[in-house]
Motif scaffolding. Structure first.
Motif, PDB file in Angstrom:
ATOM      1  N   LEU A 138      15.702  89.099  48.003  1.00 13.77           N
ATOM      2  CA  LEU A 138      16.546  87.815  48.190  1.00 13.77           C
ATOM      3  C   LEU A 138      17.642  88.247  48.959  1.00 13.77           C
TER       4      LEU A 138
ATOM      5  N   LEU B  46      18.329  86.259  52.488  1.00 13.01           N
ATOM      6  CA  LEU B  46      19.627  85.532  52.891  1.00 13.01           C
ATOM      7  C   LEU B  46      20.354  86.151  54.152  1.00 13.01           C
TER       8      LEU B  46
ATOM      9  N   ILE C  25      18.653  85.204  57.206  1.00 10.98           N
ATOM     10  CA  ILE C  25      18.543  83.593  57.573  1.00 10.98           C
ATOM     11  C   ILE C  25      20.119  83.357  58.046  1.00 10.98           C
TER      12      ILE C  25
ATOM     13  N   GLY D 110      23.823  75.219  56.674  1.00 10.48           N
ATOM     14  CA  GLY D 110      22.790  75.267  55.727  1.00 10.48           C
ATOM     15  C   GLY D 110      23.214  75.828  54.513  1.00 10.48           C
ATOM     16  N   ALA D 111      23.403  77.242  54.709  1.00  8.81           N
ATOM     17  CA  ALA D 111      23.466  78.064  53.408  1.00  8.81           C
ATOM     18  C   ALA D 111      24.828  77.865  52.864  1.00  8.81           C
TER      19      ALA D 111
ATOM     20  N   PHE E 127      26.146  74.775  52.387  1.00 14.22           N
ATOM     21  CA  PHE E 127      25.900  73.669  52.074  1.00 14.22           C
ATOM     22  C   PHE E 127      24.731  73.481  50.795  1.00 14.22           C
ATOM     23  N   GLY E 128      23.645  74.387  50.926  1.00 11.38           N
ATOM     24  CA  GLY E 128      22.689  74.554  49.961  1.00 11.38           C
ATOM     25  C   GLY E 128      23.296  75.028  48.647  1.00 11.38           C
ATOM     26  N   PHE E 129      24.169  76.272  48.923  1.00 10.22           N
ATOM     27  CA  PHE E 129      24.766  76.760  47.700  1.00 10.22           C
ATOM     28  C   PHE E 129      25.652  75.621  46.775  1.00 10.22           C
TER      29      PHE E 129
ATOM     30  N   CYS F 224      23.793  72.662  45.244  1.00 10.77           N
ATOM     31  CA  CYS F 224      23.071  73.174  43.965  1.00 10.77           C
ATOM     32  C   CYS F 224      24.314  73.066  42.700  1.00 10.77           C
TER      33      CYS F 224
ATOM     34  N   ILE G 181      24.086  70.622  39.481  1.00 10.21           N
ATOM     35  CA  ILE G 181      24.080  71.284  37.989  1.00 10.21           C
ATOM     36  C   ILE G 181      25.237  70.597  37.099  1.00 10.21           C
TER      37      ILE G 181
ATOM     38  N   LEU H  61      15.588  72.659  43.554  1.00  7.60           N
ATOM     39  CA  LEU H  61      15.964  73.101  42.245  1.00  7.60           C
ATOM     40  C   LEU H  61      15.250  72.689  41.190  1.00  7.60           C
TER      41      LEU H  61
ATOM     42  N   GLY I 257      18.137  77.946  55.177  1.00 15.56           N
ATOM     43  CA  GLY I 257      19.636  78.152  54.519  1.00 15.56           C
ATOM     44  C   GLY I 257      19.807  77.279  53.279  1.00 15.56           C
ATOM     45  N   ILE I 258      19.483  76.003  53.492  1.00 16.33           N
ATOM     46  CA  ILE I 258      19.809  75.251  52.345  1.00 16.33           C
ATOM     47  C   ILE I 258      18.981  75.711  51.103  1.00 16.33           C
TER      48      ILE I 258
ATOM     49  N   MET J 199      17.158  78.469  50.506  1.00 19.60           N
ATOM     50  CA  MET J 199      17.420  79.893  49.943  1.00 19.60           C
ATOM     51  C   MET J 199      18.721  79.996  49.239  1.00 19.60           C
ATOM     52  N   PHE J 200      19.754  79.457  49.718  1.00 22.50           N
ATOM     53  CA  PHE J 200      21.040  79.565  49.079  1.00 22.50           C
ATOM     54  C   PHE J 200      21.050  78.593  47.626  1.00 22.50           C
ATOM     55  N   THR J 201      20.124  77.644  47.698  1.00 21.45           N
ATOM     56  CA  THR J 201      19.922  76.793  46.424  1.00 21.45           C
ATOM     57  C   THR J 201      19.482  77.712  45.297  1.00 21.45           C
ATOM     58  N   LEU J 202      18.530  78.711  45.925  1.00 18.50           N
ATOM     59  CA  LEU J 202      17.763  79.603  45.170  1.00 18.50           C
ATOM     60  C   LEU J 202      18.822  80.492  44.562  1.00 18.50           C
ATOM     61  N   LEU J 203      19.784  81.014  45.228  1.00 22.72           N
ATOM     62  CA  LEU J 203      20.899  82.052  45.025  1.00 22.72           C
ATOM     63  C   LEU J 203      21.730  81.116  43.838  1.00 22.72           C
ATOM     64  N   ALA J 204      22.388  80.146  44.143  1.00 27.33           N
ATOM     65  CA  ALA J 204      23.072  79.389  43.289  1.00 27.33           C
ATOM     66  C   ALA J 204      22.098  79.273  41.819  1.00 27.33           C
ATOM     67  N   PHE J 205      20.940  79.132  41.899  1.00 22.91           N
ATOM     68  CA  PHE J 205      20.032  78.673  40.851  1.00 22.91           C
ATOM     69  C   PHE J 205      20.063  79.999  39.921  1.00 22.91           C
ATOM     70  N   VAL J 206      19.824  81.085  40.474  1.00 29.26           N
ATOM     71  CA  VAL J 206      19.992  82.314  39.739  1.00 29.26           C
ATOM     72  C   VAL J 206      21.097  82.628  39.167  1.00 29.26           C
ATOM     73  N   LEU J 207      22.329  82.204  39.787  1.00 28.39           N
ATOM     74  CA  LEU J 207      23.579  82.659  39.420  1.00 28.39           C
ATOM     75  C   LEU J 207      24.239  81.748  38.156  1.00 28.39           C
ATOM     76  N   LEU J 208      23.548  80.483  38.180  1.00 31.82           N
ATOM     77  CA  LEU J 208      23.867  79.383  37.225  1.00 31.82           C
ATOM     78  C   LEU J 208      22.564  79.236  36.205  1.00 31.82           C
TER      79      LEU J 208
END
Lengths: 84, 594
Positions: A22, A26, A29, A52-53, A55-57, A60, A64, B393, B464-465, B467-476
């Motif tokens: 992963l 990352l 990307i 994008g990175a 924004f995505g983080f 998400c 939540i 997500l 980017g959007i 895979m970093f959603t994936l990162l946040a998902f794993v962390l949270l």
């Protein structure tokens, strides 16, 4: 083959490899996002590499926490027998 | 010469009449028949040409039963593909009623997309409501029957609004031909009624709760059909009638985020997917509102891609329910060990809905977002991107994690029957094929496509959007654990609100009624009694007296006259002679005076 591939994502013993994979993806990307051409700038974010990175983080995390907040504090989540 | 045949009528006719004939077949021949009809429908699709068919003049009103153009063909094609896929998926069931209902449902959806006038559309709309409700009832459990009843009530209300809107629109414009409603009528009753009816079927909040209430209660195979047709016919009619209606931009964006928020709170796997229908249809509704050629192309192509990937996701979740009998995420987990094919095929649908590069959502959803960005709707584009992150997500991470991986539930189900896997495989094929080769889909869109999804920056930004959603998902992850709860949506108003209504009916309204009855019994009834006594007196003394008086006088006159009748002829002759004499005397006198 499908069984092995699916198992790789499920089995605990591959956790470390999955994390490493992963992180590599990352990084690739982000580097790629810095290198690509940006021919059209419609909005301010089109000009920012790595947007994008970022924004995505945060999107998400925002989804939540805001949703859970609305669900719990806003009283939308009820016990299962609520309508019975 | 009157034209009597056109291929445009065939899909609806084949499915509706075919569905009615279907019970005549039993067992294996019924199963073969249920595949033959969708194959014939696909063949008819290749033969349909653009144009109008069935133009008639009925009581001075011009009607056109069927009309086909590029826009209706986009929906026709994907409906035909989904008809075959859905029937393959339900090949193992032996419930004739469900098959008939599914056929009528699909046929009426074709009636809507190929409708040339408002009446054909209305007929299709109503059959769709009833046939689809059966797919909910067919699971025969108590919650399903109740949810099906609510579903039917909501759609009947929508149908009545549509009928009212159509009649008023026809009276206003003098035309019942189906087409765009002039923006100048905005705010008018007809414009608003039709818009509300369409928005109800598109599940636009606050009119969304029928979907997430009923779809999870439907049968495993029924939900696959449901996920494809109702909301997408609504998108079709919105594109047709309200392109560029700006109010839809706001509703669409709100919808896209509404579905995402509720999906976080949801524990039922198919209800979560239902909230993502709401979210995805939000992109299409927003596209209709933006109304540029690119946005309408985006809405159409996204509907096409959506039917296939959402069908695939419902098939995947349905396969799990079919094999385990469980539907709550809190009761599932760890089944990836024994259902790897289901996991893999489900994930293709999940990548497609999340718009990963090389999957169908990437080439369709991005067209709507790009149309928003290109038409100076920066906030809209940004909020739709936020919803994209939420889509991955939930459908791509939360649902598969808790359904297939996660905590081991101890369940060890087998893979579903081969026909289910085959149907999922066909849908998965389209999800990938459209993603890699978007050309054929772009070619059938209503307007010429000037959009290239695979630019470097679009690919890296999307990855980017996601895979970093994936990162946040794993962390949270620990914050996302599903909980054993139900979520209140706008169905509260008619589920709990109904008890308030019943209280109102039982207490204040009943009290009011009682008061009125007492008043009527006491004051009202006594007055009436007295009044009737008086009129009886008047009747006896005045009316009867007068009648009797007249009768008595007539009798006296009669007796007098009888004395004159002697019976002797010479008396009568004398009377006649006197009479004649009197007449002549009067004549001479009068003549003399004049």
């Amino acid at each position: 083959m499908i069984g092995k591939l699916v198992n790789f994502f499920g089995d605990k013993k591959y956790t470390t490899i999955r994390w490493r994979l992963l992180i590599v993806i990352l990084i690739i990307i982000i580097i790629a996002d810095f290198m690509v051409d940006r021919p059209y700038i419609h909005n301010f974010w089109d000009a920012i590499p790595g947007w994008g990175a970022l924004f995505g983080f945060f999107a998400c995390a925002l989804i939540i926490f805001v949703s859970k907040f609305i669900g719990k504090k806003g009283g939308l989540m009820k016990k299962e027998d609520f309508y019975d | 010469m009157i034209e009597w045949f056109s291929f445009s009528m065939m899909p609806a006719l084949l499915l509706i009449l075919g569905g009615l004939v279907l019970p005549l077949f039993k067992g294996i021949s019924q199963k073969a028949y249920s595949l033959l009809i969708p194959i014939l429908v696909l063949f008819c699709m290749t033969q349909i040409e653009a144009g109008t068919f069935g133009e008639i003049d009925f009581a001075g009103v011009s009607l056109a039963i069927f009309k086909v153009d590029k826009l209706s063909m986009v929906f026709g094609w994907v409906f035909a593909i989904m008809a075959l896929v859905g029937n393959i998926y339900s090949l193992h069931i032996s419930d004739t009623g469900q098959r008939v209902a599914a056929f009528l449902y699909m046929g009426s959806a074709f009636l809507v997309v190929f409708a040339g006038d408002w009446f054909t559309l209305l007929a299709g709309w109503e059959i769709m409501a009833f046939a689809s409700a059966y797919l909910v009832f067919a699971s025969r459990k108590e919650p399903a029957v109740k949810a099906g009843f609510r579903y039917l009530m909501v759609h009947i209300a929508g149908g009545v609004m549509l009928l009212g809107g159509i009649v008023l629109h026809g009276l206003d414009t003098g035309s019942y031909l189906f087409g765009a409603i002039d923006g100048a009528q905005e705010g008018g009753i007809a414009y608003t009624l039709i818009l509300i009816a369409f928005m109800l079927n598109a599940a636009v909040p606050p009119l969304n709760a029928w979907l997430t209430d009923a779809y999870p209660e439907a049968t495993v195979t029924g939900a696959v059909f449901l996920s494809a047709f109702t909301t997408k016919t609504a998108v079709y009619v919105l594109i047709r009638t309200y392109p560029g209606a700006e109010v839809l931009i706001g509703f669409g964006v709100f919808m896209a985020l509404y579905g995402v928020v509720f999906a976080v709170l949801e524990n039922d796997c198919r209800r979560l997917l239902g909230y993502h229908i709401v979210s995805q249809v939000g992109y299409m509704v927003a596209g209709v509102g933006i109304g540029t050629e690119m946005a309408l192309n985006g809405a159409s192509s996204h509907a096409f891609a959506h039917i296939l990937y959402k069908g695939l996701l419902f098939m995947g979740a349905g396969a799990v329910i079919h094999m385990t009998g469980k539907r709550k995420l809190t009761e599932l987990g760890g089944i990836y060990r024994t259902m790897p094919w289901t996991v893999a095929l489900y994930m293709i649908g999940a990548f497609a809905i999340s718009a990963f590069p090389l999957f169908s959502g990437f080439v369709s959803k991005s067209m709507v977002v790009a149309a928003a960005a290109g038409d100076h709707h920066a906030t809209v584009a940004l909020l739709l991107m936020l919803a994209s992150s939420g889509t991955f997500l939930h459908t791509g991470l939360k649902l598969p994690y808790y359904m297939f991986f996660g905590k081991d539930s101890g369940l060890r189900p087998k893979e579903p029957p081969i026909n289910m896997l085959l149907a999922m495989g066909i849908a998965a094929f389209f999800c990938i094929a459209i993603g890699i080769f978007p050309g054929p889909l772009y070619n059938i869109l209503p307007y010429a496509v000037d959009f290239e999804p695979y630019t470097g920056v679009h690919v890296t930004e999307s990855l980017g959007i996601l895979m970093f959603t994936l990162l946040a998902f794993v962390l949270l992850l620990k914050y996302l654990d599903p909980e054993n709860t139900v979520t209140i949506d706008t169905d509260w108003f008619y589920r709990r609100g109904a008890t308030v209504f019943m209280w109102l009916a039982n207490k204040p309204v009943a009290l009011w009624e009682k008061t009125i009855v007492t008043l009527a019994d006491g004051l009202g009834l006594n007055t009436l009694h007295r009044l009737s006594k008086h009129s009886q007196t008047i009747d006896t003394h005045v009316v009867d007296g007068a009648v009797n008086g007249v009768a008595k006088s007539a009798m006296k006159g009669g007796r007098l006259l009888r004395r004159l009748q002697t019976g002797i002829v010479s008396h009568y002759i004398l009377a006649m002679a006197i009479g004649l004499f009197l007449v002549i005397a009067v004549y001479v006198l009068v003549e003399g005076v004049l």
